[in-house]
Design a protein around this motif. Structure first.
Motif, PDB file in Angstrom:
ATOM      1  N   PRO A   1       0.837  -1.202   0.000  1.00  0.00           N
ATOM      2  CA  PRO A   1       0.000   0.000   0.000  1.00  0.00           C
ATOM      3  C   PRO A   1       0.876   1.259   0.000  1.00  0.00           C
ATOM      4  O   PRO A   1       1.914   1.301   0.656  1.00  0.00           O
ATOM      5  N   VAL A   2       0.423   2.259  -0.763  1.00  0.00           N
ATOM      6  CA  VAL A   2       1.141   3.523  -0.869  1.00  0.00           C
ATOM      7  C   VAL A   2       0.141   4.672  -0.822  1.00  0.00           C
ATOM      8  O   VAL A   2      -0.870   4.646  -1.529  1.00  0.00           O
ATOM      9  N   ILE A   3       0.435   5.668   0.003  1.00  0.00           N
ATOM     10  CA  ILE A   3      -0.279   6.944  -0.067  1.00  0.00           C
ATOM     11  C   ILE A   3       0.638   7.888  -0.821  1.00  0.00           C
ATOM     12  O   ILE A   3       1.778   8.121  -0.399  1.00  0.00           O
ATOM     13  N   ALA A   4       0.157   8.420  -1.933  1.00  0.00           N
ATOM     14  CA  ALA A   4       0.930   9.354  -2.743  1.00  0.00           C
ATOM     15  C   ALA A   4       0.427  10.767  -2.496  1.00  0.00           C
ATOM     16  O   ALA A   4      -0.782  11.015  -2.498  1.00  0.00           O
ATOM     17  N   SER A   5       1.379  11.682  -2.290  1.00  0.00           N
ATOM     18  CA  SER A   5       1.009  13.073  -2.048  1.00  0.00           C
ATOM     19  C   SER A   5       2.002  14.008  -2.726  1.00  0.00           C
ATOM     20  O   SER A   5       3.117  13.608  -3.066  1.00  0.00           O
ATOM     21  N   ALA A   6       1.566  15.238  -2.906  1.00  0.00           N
ATOM     22  CA  ALA A   6       2.428  16.258  -3.506  1.00  0.00           C
ATOM     23  C   ALA A   6       2.000  17.625  -2.997  1.00  0.00           C
ATOM     24  O   ALA A   6       0.863  17.816  -2.560  1.00  0.00           O
ATOM     25  N   THR A   7       2.946  18.557  -3.057  1.00  0.00           N
ATOM     26  CA  THR A   7       2.653  19.939  -2.696  1.00  0.00           C
ATOM     27  C   THR A   7       3.126  20.849  -3.813  1.00  0.00           C
ATOM     28  O   THR A   7       4.084  20.539  -4.526  1.00  0.00           O
ATOM     29  N   GLY A   8       2.424  21.964  -3.969  1.00  0.00           N
ATOM     30  CA  GLY A   8       2.805  22.939  -4.978  1.00  0.00           C
ATOM     31  C   GLY A   8       2.318  24.317  -4.597  1.00  0.00           C
ATOM     32  O   GLY A   8       1.652  24.484  -3.575  1.00  0.00           O
ATOM     33  N   GLY A   9       2.650  25.268  -5.429  1.00  0.00           N
ATOM     34  CA  GLY A   9       2.272  26.647  -5.140  1.00  0.00           C
ATOM     35  C   GLY A   9       0.782  26.895  -5.235  1.00  0.00           C
ATOM     36  O   GLY A   9       0.232  27.714  -4.518  1.00  0.00           O
ATOM     37  N   GLY A  10       0.114  26.192  -6.120  1.00  0.00           N
ATOM     38  CA  GLY A  10      -1.322  26.364  -6.299  1.00  0.00           C
ATOM     39  C   GLY A  10      -1.937  25.084  -6.825  1.00  0.00           C
ATOM     40  O   GLY A  10      -1.237  24.094  -7.054  1.00  0.00           O
ATOM     41  N   HIS A  11      -3.227  25.121  -7.049  1.00  0.00           N
ATOM     42  CA  HIS A  11      -3.924  23.886  -7.423  1.00  0.00           C
ATOM     43  C   HIS A  11      -3.830  23.524  -8.895  1.00  0.00           C
ATOM     44  O   HIS A  11      -4.336  22.487  -9.307  1.00  0.00           O
ATOM     45  N   ARG A  12      -3.144  24.316  -9.689  1.00  0.00           N
ATOM     46  CA  ARG A  12      -2.989  23.941 -11.096  1.00  0.00           C
ATOM     47  C   ARG A  12      -2.100  22.705 -11.260  1.00  0.00           C
ATOM     48  O   ARG A  12      -2.096  22.078 -12.300  1.00  0.00           O
ATOM     49  N   HIS A  13      -1.359  22.351 -10.217  1.00  0.00           N
ATOM     50  CA  HIS A  13      -0.508  21.166 -10.262  1.00  0.00           C
ATOM     51  C   HIS A  13      -1.122  19.961  -9.549  1.00  0.00           C
ATOM     52  O   HIS A  13      -0.458  18.958  -9.338  1.00  0.00           O
ATOM     53  N   ALA A  14      -2.387  20.047  -9.217  1.00  0.00           N
ATOM     54  CA  ALA A  14      -3.020  19.001  -8.406  1.00  0.00           C
ATOM     55  C   ALA A  14      -2.995  17.623  -9.063  1.00  0.00           C
ATOM     56  O   ALA A  14      -2.999  16.613  -8.366  1.00  0.00           O
ATOM     57  N   LEU A  15      -2.944  17.562 -10.371  1.00  0.00           N
ATOM     58  CA  LEU A  15      -2.969  16.260 -11.034  1.00  0.00           C
ATOM     59  C   LEU A  15      -1.612  15.564 -11.071  1.00  0.00           C
ATOM     60  O   LEU A  15      -1.486  14.476 -11.617  1.00  0.00           O
TER      61      LEU A  15
ATOM     62  N   ALA B   1      -1.638  19.312  -1.941  1.00  0.00           N
ATOM     63  CA  ALA B   1      -1.824  20.524  -1.142  1.00  0.00           C
ATOM     64  C   ALA B   1      -1.135  21.702  -1.808  1.00  0.00           C
ATOM     65  O   ALA B   1       0.048  21.621  -2.152  1.00  0.00           O
ATOM     66  N   GLY B   2      -1.902  22.770  -1.983  1.00  0.00           N
ATOM     67  CA  GLY B   2      -1.343  24.026  -2.457  1.00  0.00           C
ATOM     68  C   GLY B   2      -0.957  24.890  -1.267  1.00  0.00           C
ATOM     69  O   GLY B   2      -1.257  24.575  -0.113  1.00  0.00           O
ATOM     70  N   ARG B   3      -0.292  25.971  -1.566  1.00  0.00           N
ATOM     71  CA  ARG B   3       0.180  26.878  -0.513  1.00  0.00           C
ATOM     72  C   ARG B   3      -0.952  27.283   0.431  1.00  0.00           C
ATOM     73  O   ARG B   3      -0.774  27.359   1.642  1.00  0.00           O
ATOM     74  N   GLU B   4      -2.141  27.517  -0.119  1.00  0.00           N
ATOM     75  CA  GLU B   4      -3.268  27.982   0.695  1.00  0.00           C
ATOM     76  C   GLU B   4      -3.821  26.908   1.637  1.00  0.00           C
ATOM     77  O   GLU B   4      -4.600  27.208   2.529  1.00  0.00           O
ATOM     78  N   ASP B   5      -3.395  25.659   1.451  1.00  0.00           N
ATOM     79  CA  ASP B   5      -3.850  24.577   2.332  1.00  0.00           C
ATOM     80  C   ASP B   5      -3.095  24.521   3.659  1.00  0.00           C
ATOM     81  O   ASP B   5      -3.418  23.715   4.525  1.00  0.00           O
TER      82      ASP B   5
END
Length: 187
Positions: free
Chosen positions: A106-120, A144-148
């Motif tokens: 099992p793997v939980i994959a996550s990422a962070t970026g400056g905004g939600h345009r990179h959510a995919l 998660a974007g910066r605002e999160d």
């Protein structure tokens, strides 16, 4: 019930890091579901040792991280988004993992970026990476974007995604997939 070994890997290249904060928050949520033995690593923990071109050339610290990833019962991974993808060193770390070692994990994959345009990024970059290994990524993507990140806490929508992913991860861990044979691949 025995404690499971969970390894969390963050692709951050500096501290403090929102990516590491998110990975640790996910791990804490997973720890709320069951007793776990948790190891958290980021690229800074491994240092320059990760730049080896092969497993045989790895220094002891980097080799120990690779071994921990391969031996874990489950993984929590996260990367900051750089130019629309995960970090290159994050990818290189997983290039050194034996392809069959993550089959069924099992793997939980996550990422962070400056905004939600990179959510995919989680769907189009991380999920296929772990699909190659035959790992079981949980259905809920955690981006998660910066605002999160406000006032040192996760936003309520992000906290809900973290909780959902942890629940799904726990269910996969409960299945107890001990058959870790490589997944058949079409050539």
């Amino acid at each position: 019930m025995s404690r499971l070994s969970i390894v969390a890997v963050s692709g951050n290249t500096h501290r403090p890091s929102r990516t590491r904060f998110l990975v640790e928050a996910i791990a804490a949520e997973v720890g709320g579901w069951r007793s776990i033995d948790l190891d958290v690593f980021d690229l800074l923990d491994i240092g320059e040792e990760i730049s080896a071109f092969s497993r045989d050339a790895l220094a002891p610290r980097a080799a120990a991280v690779i071994h921990a990833i391969e031996a874990a019962d489950g993984l929590i991974v996260g990367s900051p988004v750089y130019k629309g993808s995960y970090t290159g060193l994050f990818k290189h770390l997983f290039d050194l993992v034996e392809p069959h070692a993550l089959a069924g994990k099992p793997v939980i994959a996550s990422a962070t970026g400056g905004g939600h345009r990179h959510a995919l990024v989680v769907e189009h970059q991380l999920r296929p990476l772990f699909g190659f290994f035959g790992a079981q990524t949980v259905p809920t993507a955690v981006y998660a974007g910066r605002e999160d990140f406000a006032d040192g806490a996760l936003s309520p929508p992000l906290q809900q995604r973290v909780a959902d992913a942890a629940f799904e991860f726990d269910r996969l861990l409960s299945l107890g997939n001990t058959d870790r044979r490589p997944v058949a691949r079409v050539a």
